[in-house]
Design a protein around this motif. Structure first.
Motif, PDB file in Angstrom:
ATOM      1  N   PHE A 126      25.740  53.930  39.706  1.00  0.00           N
ATOM      2  CA  PHE A 126      24.667  54.320  38.798  1.00  0.00           C
ATOM      3  C   PHE A 126      23.491  53.359  38.801  1.00  0.00           C
ATOM      4  N   GLY A 127      23.632  52.234  39.490  1.00  0.00           N
ATOM      5  CA  GLY A 127      22.518  51.298  39.598  1.00  0.00           C
ATOM      6  C   GLY A 127      21.329  51.915  40.306  1.00  0.00           C
ATOM      7  N   LYS A 128      21.587  52.937  41.107  1.00  0.00           N
ATOM      8  CA  LYS A 128      20.512  53.623  41.832  1.00  0.00           C
ATOM      9  C   LYS A 128      19.704  54.523  40.905  1.00  0.00           C
ATOM     10  N   TYR A 129      20.303  54.899  39.778  1.00  0.00           N
ATOM     11  CA  TYR A 129      19.660  55.842  38.866  1.00  0.00           C
ATOM     12  C   TYR A 129      19.665  55.306  37.432  1.00  0.00           C
ATOM     13  N   PRO A 130      19.125  54.113  37.195  1.00  0.00           N
ATOM     14  CA  PRO A 130      19.240  53.516  35.862  1.00  0.00           C
ATOM     15  C   PRO A 130      18.520  54.286  34.760  1.00  0.00           C
ATOM     16  N   ASP A 131      17.477  55.041  35.106  1.00  0.00           N
ATOM     17  CA  ASP A 131      16.701  55.740  34.076  1.00  0.00           C
ATOM     18  C   ASP A 131      17.113  57.192  33.900  1.00  0.00           C
ATOM     19  N   ASN A 132      18.088  57.652  34.658  1.00  0.00           N
ATOM     20  CA  ASN A 132      18.530  59.031  34.536  1.00  0.00           C
ATOM     21  C   ASN A 132      19.316  59.174  33.238  1.00  0.00           C
ATOM     22  N   THR A 133      18.876  60.083  32.380  1.00  0.00           N
ATOM     23  CA  THR A 133      19.513  60.228  31.066  1.00  0.00           C
ATOM     24  C   THR A 133      20.152  61.602  30.891  1.00  0.00           C
ATOM     25  N   HIS A 134      20.521  62.234  31.973  1.00  0.00           N
ATOM     26  CA  HIS A 134      21.214  63.517  31.878  1.00  0.00           C
ATOM     27  C   HIS A 134      22.509  63.314  31.089  1.00  0.00           C
ATOM     28  N   PRO A 135      22.824  64.198  30.149  1.00  0.00           N
ATOM     29  CA  PRO A 135      24.024  64.013  29.316  1.00  0.00           C
ATOM     30  C   PRO A 135      25.325  63.831  30.112  1.00  0.00           C
ATOM     31  N   LYS A 136      25.484  64.558  31.196  1.00  0.00           N
ATOM     32  CA  LYS A 136      26.706  64.417  31.999  1.00  0.00           C
ATOM     33  C   LYS A 136      26.781  63.025  32.634  1.00  0.00           C
ATOM     34  N   ILE A 137      25.654  62.525  33.123  1.00  0.00           N
ATOM     35  CA  ILE A 137      25.631  61.196  33.739  1.00  0.00           C
ATOM     36  C   ILE A 137      25.912  60.138  32.677  1.00  0.00           C
ATOM     37  N   ASP A 138      25.345  60.294  31.496  1.00  0.00           N
ATOM     38  CA  ASP A 138      25.607  59.340  30.414  1.00  0.00           C
ATOM     39  C   ASP A 138      27.091  59.302  30.065  1.00  0.00           C
ATOM     40  N   GLU A 139      27.715  60.461  30.070  1.00  0.00           N
ATOM     41  CA  GLU A 139      29.156  60.556  29.773  1.00  0.00           C
ATOM     42  C   GLU A 139      29.979  59.808  30.824  1.00  0.00           C
ATOM     43  N   VAL A 140      29.621  60.002  32.071  1.00  0.00           N
ATOM     44  CA  VAL A 140      30.344  59.339  33.160  1.00  0.00           C
ATOM     45  C   VAL A 140      30.064  57.834  33.138  1.00  0.00           C
ATOM     46  N   LYS A 141      28.821  57.446  32.862  1.00  0.00           N
ATOM     47  CA  LYS A 141      28.486  56.022  32.778  1.00  0.00           C
ATOM     48  C   LYS A 141      29.344  55.329  31.727  1.00  0.00           C
ATOM     49  N   LYS A 142      29.552  55.986  30.598  1.00  0.00           N
ATOM     50  CA  LYS A 142      30.355  55.393  29.523  1.00  0.00           C
ATOM     51  C   LYS A 142      31.792  55.149  29.980  1.00  0.00           C
ATOM     52  N   ARG A 143      32.289  56.001  30.859  1.00  0.00           N
ATOM     53  CA  ARG A 143      33.658  55.831  31.361  1.00  0.00           C
ATOM     54  C   ARG A 143      33.773  54.604  32.266  1.00  0.00           C
ATOM     55  N   PHE A 144      32.740  54.350  33.050  1.00  0.00           N
ATOM     56  CA  PHE A 144      32.818  53.281  34.041  1.00  0.00           C
ATOM     57  C   PHE A 144      32.220  51.957  33.574  1.00  0.00           C
ATOM     58  N   LEU A 145      31.060  51.995  32.981  1.00  0.00           N
ATOM     59  CA  LEU A 145      30.364  50.762  32.623  1.00  0.00           C
ATOM     60  C   LEU A 145      30.875  50.209  31.302  1.00  0.00           C
ATOM     61  N   THR A 146      30.874  48.893  31.195  1.00  0.00           N
ATOM     62  CA  THR A 146      31.373  48.246  29.987  1.00  0.00           C
ATOM     63  C   THR A 146      30.497  47.064  29.612  1.00  0.00           C
ATOM     64  N   THR A 147      30.590  46.671  28.357  1.00  0.00           N
ATOM     65  CA  THR A 147      29.925  45.452  27.889  1.00  0.00           C
ATOM     66  C   THR A 147      30.969  44.415  27.491  1.00  0.00           C
ATOM     67  N   ASP A 148      32.239  44.702  27.765  1.00  0.00           N
ATOM     68  CA  ASP A 148      33.348  43.807  27.438  1.00  0.00           C
ATOM     69  C   ASP A 148      33.168  42.485  28.184  1.00  0.00           C
ATOM     70  N   ASN A 149      33.042  41.397  27.441  1.00  0.00           N
ATOM     71  CA  ASN A 149      32.795  40.085  28.059  1.00  0.00           C
ATOM     72  C   ASN A 149      33.934  39.621  28.961  1.00  0.00           C
ATOM     73  N   GLU A 150      35.171  39.960  28.620  1.00  0.00           N
ATOM     74  CA  GLU A 150      36.314  39.599  29.470  1.00  0.00           C
ATOM     75  C   GLU A 150      36.201  40.240  30.845  1.00  0.00           C
ATOM     76  N   VAL A 151      35.817  41.505  30.844  1.00  0.00           N
ATOM     77  CA  VAL A 151      35.662  42.250  32.096  1.00  0.00           C
ATOM     78  C   VAL A 151      34.504  41.670  32.901  1.00  0.00           C
ATOM     79  N   LEU A 152      33.384  41.476  32.252  1.00  0.00           N
ATOM     80  CA  LEU A 152      32.192  40.967  32.940  1.00  0.00           C
ATOM     81  C   LEU A 152      32.409  39.555  33.476  1.00  0.00           C
ATOM     82  N   LYS A 153      33.210  38.760  32.769  1.00  0.00           N
ATOM     83  CA  LYS A 153      33.513  37.401  33.237  1.00  0.00           C
ATOM     84  C   LYS A 153      34.288  37.439  34.565  1.00  0.00           C
TER      85      LYS A 153
END
Length: 117
Positions: A37-64
């Motif tokens: 999704f880094g290729k499409y950071p500004d795409n706000t289609h509802p389906k893409i947002d739903e999929v982004k939520k499944r994959f992307l995280t803000t969890d600091n443990e994960v990001l570390k």
């Protein structure tokens, strides 16, 4: 302790996913999402947002886990799995040179060419 050379690290990471921690699984998903999704950071289609939520995280443990790059994450995960489960891992080693085969079912060594079919 067995030396963990690059091919063995890749083998452990690829074939022993059952030993991944939940945080490591989330890190893999996050990396996939960031690449996808880094290729499409500004795409706000509802389906893409739903999929982004499944994959992307803000969890600091994960990001570390990913802070030094995905290659380092793979290496660290494989080392952890080997250290914690080394005697449980069924490694397909060449009977001649004792290096890792390409896959769990391979019968020819990529290092010395030995064939054990």
């Amino acid at each position: 302790m067995k030396e963990l050379y690059p091919e063995l690290i890749d083998y452990i990471f690829q074939y022993f996913w059952k030993y991944y921690s939940e945080t490591e699984r989330k890190a893999i998903d996050h990396n996939f999402g960031a690449v996808k999704f880094g290729k499409y950071p500004d795409n706000t289609h509802p389906k893409i947002d739903e999929v982004k939520k499944r994959f992307l995280t803000t969890d600091n443990e994960v990001l570390k886990l990913l802070e030094n790059g995905y290659s380092e994450f793979i290496k660290n995960t494989a080392i952890r799995i080997f250290n914690e489960h080394g005697n449980e891992l069924e490694l397909n080693l060449c009977p001649k040179c004792e290096k890792i085969a390409r896959t769990p079912k391979a019968k020819q060594c990529r290092f010395c060419g030995n064939d054990w079919h």
